[in-house]
Design a protein around this motif. Structure first.
Motif, PDB file in Angstrom:
ATOM      1  N   SER A   1       0.825  -1.209   0.000  1.00 17.42           N
ATOM      2  CA  SER A   1       0.000   0.000   0.000  1.00 17.42           C
ATOM      3  C   SER A   1       0.858   1.257   0.000  1.00 17.42           C
TER       4      SER A   1
ATOM      5  N   GLY B   1      -3.889  -3.239   0.752  1.00 16.66           N
ATOM      6  CA  GLY B   1      -3.080  -4.038   1.669  1.00 16.66           C
ATOM      7  C   GLY B   1      -2.073  -4.832   0.866  1.00 16.66           C
TER       8      GLY B   1
ATOM      9  N   TRP C   1      -5.790  -9.035  -0.600  1.00 15.71           N
ATOM     10  CA  TRP C   1      -7.187  -8.793  -0.295  1.00 15.71           C
ATOM     11  C   TRP C   1      -8.023  -9.952  -0.821  1.00 15.71           C
ATOM     12  N   TYR C   2      -9.319  -9.880  -0.580  1.00 14.56           N
ATOM     13  CA  TYR C   2     -10.254 -10.898  -1.061  1.00 14.56           C
ATOM     14  C   TYR C   2     -10.686 -10.528  -2.470  1.00 14.56           C
TER      15      TYR C   2
ATOM     16  N   VAL D   1      -8.663 -15.468  -1.490  1.00 13.01           N
ATOM     17  CA  VAL D   1      -7.755 -14.476  -0.922  1.00 13.01           C
ATOM     18  C   VAL D   1      -6.381 -14.661  -1.572  1.00 13.01           C
TER      19      VAL D   1
ATOM     20  N   ASP E   1      -3.403  -8.630   8.105  1.00  8.11           N
ATOM     21  CA  ASP E   1      -2.254  -8.013   7.457  1.00  8.11           C
ATOM     22  C   ASP E   1      -1.514  -7.176   8.497  1.00  8.11           C
TER      23      ASP E   1
ATOM     24  N   HIS F   1      -8.711  -6.531   7.013  1.00  2.18           N
ATOM     25  CA  HIS F   1      -9.915  -6.271   6.227  1.00  2.18           C
ATOM     26  C   HIS F   1     -10.913  -7.383   6.533  1.00  2.18           C
TER      27      HIS F   1
ATOM     28  N   TYR G   1     -14.400  -9.050   5.627  1.00  6.04           N
ATOM     29  CA  TYR G   1     -15.373  -9.149   4.541  1.00  6.04           C
ATOM     30  C   TYR G   1     -16.649  -9.791   5.078  1.00  6.04           C
TER      31      TYR G   1
ATOM     32  N   ARG H   1     -12.079  -2.956  -3.131  1.00 12.72           N
ATOM     33  CA  ARG H   1     -11.308  -4.110  -2.664  1.00 12.72           C
ATOM     34  C   ARG H   1     -11.270  -4.221  -1.139  1.00 12.72           C
ATOM     35  N   SER H   2     -11.541  -3.123  -0.445  1.00 11.53           N
ATOM     36  CA  SER H   2     -11.493  -3.150   1.012  1.00 11.53           C
ATOM     37  C   SER H   2     -12.601  -4.022   1.577  1.00 11.53           C
ATOM     38  N   GLY H   3     -12.379  -4.499   2.797  1.00 10.87           N
ATOM     39  CA  GLY H   3     -13.432  -5.214   3.486  1.00 10.87           C
ATOM     40  C   GLY H   3     -14.560  -4.273   3.854  1.00 10.87           C
TER      41      GLY H   3
END
Length: 454
Positions: free
Chosen positions: A46, A64, A67-68, A75, A284, A289, A291, A327-329
């Motif tokens: 990041s 991060g 990510w998922y 993941v 992380d 994050h 989800y 993309r973030s949770g």
């Protein structure tokens, strides 16, 4: 234009510059040091994307170190394609100002298929017999053979894992010198990872740290001297500061015990099923994050995590951190200053997946600093490793299950912005007149270009 060398010394803080680092101390004395106000998450991928583009994760997309991937229901961490991040790169901005501007990007992340003139990054070979062989990926491709012939094979197993040490940074430094001297880039971006290992393994307050500081300082001295003979400017910076931690937070076990995580059994072991889980975390370092499949359950999960000892904040509104990206949770959890997040989702170690006891950064659904340790329960662990390596070289598939499952071994972490600026990242320049009073991570691109063009 003025040739400029940028050294990314991972984990370097003002507090760590001491008698053990005479070369860094001289740079500060003769130049200037500024606290670098980093971003959240203060993690490798990041922050480096922010340095390269001048943008926050909401814009460049790197939320991060992984990510998922919702479209895959998987993941993924530590992917290497530069197509994963958006924004104008620093060298692209340089070329707009002067078409003869050139850039070497050495071991910074997202280095594959980017638009820098020269790129070098770790890239093991994975033959079908299950071996992992050290190697690098380069652009142009011929540079790989040039560096390997001159320096030998890249020491991948000294780059990460229980054997991680200064040897990998020494190879990187020598490759940087070769590229600087033979290709003569206008801007050279060099990543020196050595402190990352020891600071996470021992913690920054440990008595082992001065030795490692001296090792990386010696490399900095060599690279700076080589650049200065060509009249170059030098910048030394870091992405984050690593702090002492007292223990882990098993965020996925909390979600598992609440019935929110689903697992699939394979050969008696458990694999996380993110696509079936109501909520799970991609851990992380000190950031996770989270989800959440059903939007109606976000508040429920948020309340559950806010009650967990070791968690400082759980954010639903991520805009304040610049993390409002798809993309973030749905939630972002931030650990307390002395804690960090594991990815562990199993409740019994006997049910942990086989890769949990291996160095396997691409298969684990979260970051695992315990990979820096050999399992202390193994008698004569190096003998066991040597035997497994020998079997692998003979062509036998071998499980390198030598990593412990004891997260309390980890003594240093990062990811949240440090409370004490002296424990946070720095921006050091040989030219004080080019620096403002304060430096934000989003300023780094502009400031480096200023070193080249002003």
């Amino acid at each position: 234009m003025r040739r400029t060398l940028v050294l990314l010394v991972v984990g370097l803080t003002e507090e760590l510059i001491s008698d053990a680092t005479p070369n860094l101390a001289a740079l500060v004395r003769d130049g200037a040091l500024r606290t670098l106000h980093t971003i959240t998450p203060a993690v490798t991928c990041s922050v480096q994307a922010t340095f390269m583009t001048g943008e926050l994760p909401r814009e460049h997309g790197i939320v991060g170190n992984g990510w998922y991937f919702r479209d895959l229901s998987e993941v993924w961490l530590w992917r290497q394609s530069a197509h994963l991040y958006s924004g104008e790169r620093i060298w692209e901005a340089g070329r707009k100002r002067d078409p003869s501007f050139s850039c070497a990007k050495l071991f910074w992340w997202y280095n594959m298929y980017d638009t820098a003139d020269w790129a070098v990054t770790p890239r093991p070979m994975y033959p079908a017999d299950g071996r992992k062989l050290p190697d690098v990926w380069t652009d142009p491709l011929e540079l790989r053979f040039e560096l390997t012939e001159k320096l030998g094979t890249f020491p991948l197993f000294n780059f990460w894992g229980p054997r991680a040490d200064v040897v990998s940074s020494e190879w990187i430094a020598r490759s940087a010198t070769h590229v600087w001297d033979t290709k003569q880039p206008t801007l050279s971006l060099v990543y020196l990872p050595h402190l990352d290992y020891c600071l996470q393994k021992y913690g920054p307050s440990a008595p082992e740290i001065p030795k490692h500081l001296a090792e990386v300082d010696a490399l900095v001295g060599e690279l700076v001297a080589n650049a200065k003979k060509d009249g170059a400017r030098v910048v030394v910076l870091s992405e984050y500061g690593i702090v002492d931690v007292s223990g882990p937070v098993h965020v996925n076990r909390v979600l598992r015990e609440a019935g929110l995580i689903r697992v699939r059994e394979e050969l008696g072991l458990e694999l996380l099923e993110p696509g079936l889980s109501e909520a799970f975390a991609v851990a992380d370092h000190q950031i996770a994050h989270v989800y959440v499949k059903n939007p109606a359950r976000i508040d429920e999960v948020k309340r559950l995590l806010e009650a967990v000892p070791g968690i400082e904040r759980v954010l639903h509104d991520k805009a304040e951190l610049g993390l409002d990206h798809p993309r973030s949770g749905e939630l972002v959890a931030i650990a307390k200053p002395d804690r960090w997040f594991t990815y562990y989702y199993w409740l019994e170690d006997a049910r942990a997946p086989d890769f949990a006891r291996c160095v396997d950064i691409h298969r684990k659904p979260g970051y695992d600093p315990v990979e820096l340790f050999l399992d202390p329960a193994i008698p004569l662990p190096m003998l066991k490793v040597a035997a497994k390596v020998a079997r692998s070289k003979l062509g036998f598939r071998t499980l390198m299950n030598v990593i412990p499952l004891d997260a309390t071994l980890v003594k240093g972490s990062h990811g949240r912005v440090t409370d004490d600026p002296k424990k946070g990242p720095v921006f050091i320049s040989t030219d004080p007149d080019l620096l403002p009073d304060a430096v934000a991570a989003t300023d780094v691109k502009r400031l480096i270009l200023k070193h080249v063009f002003d």
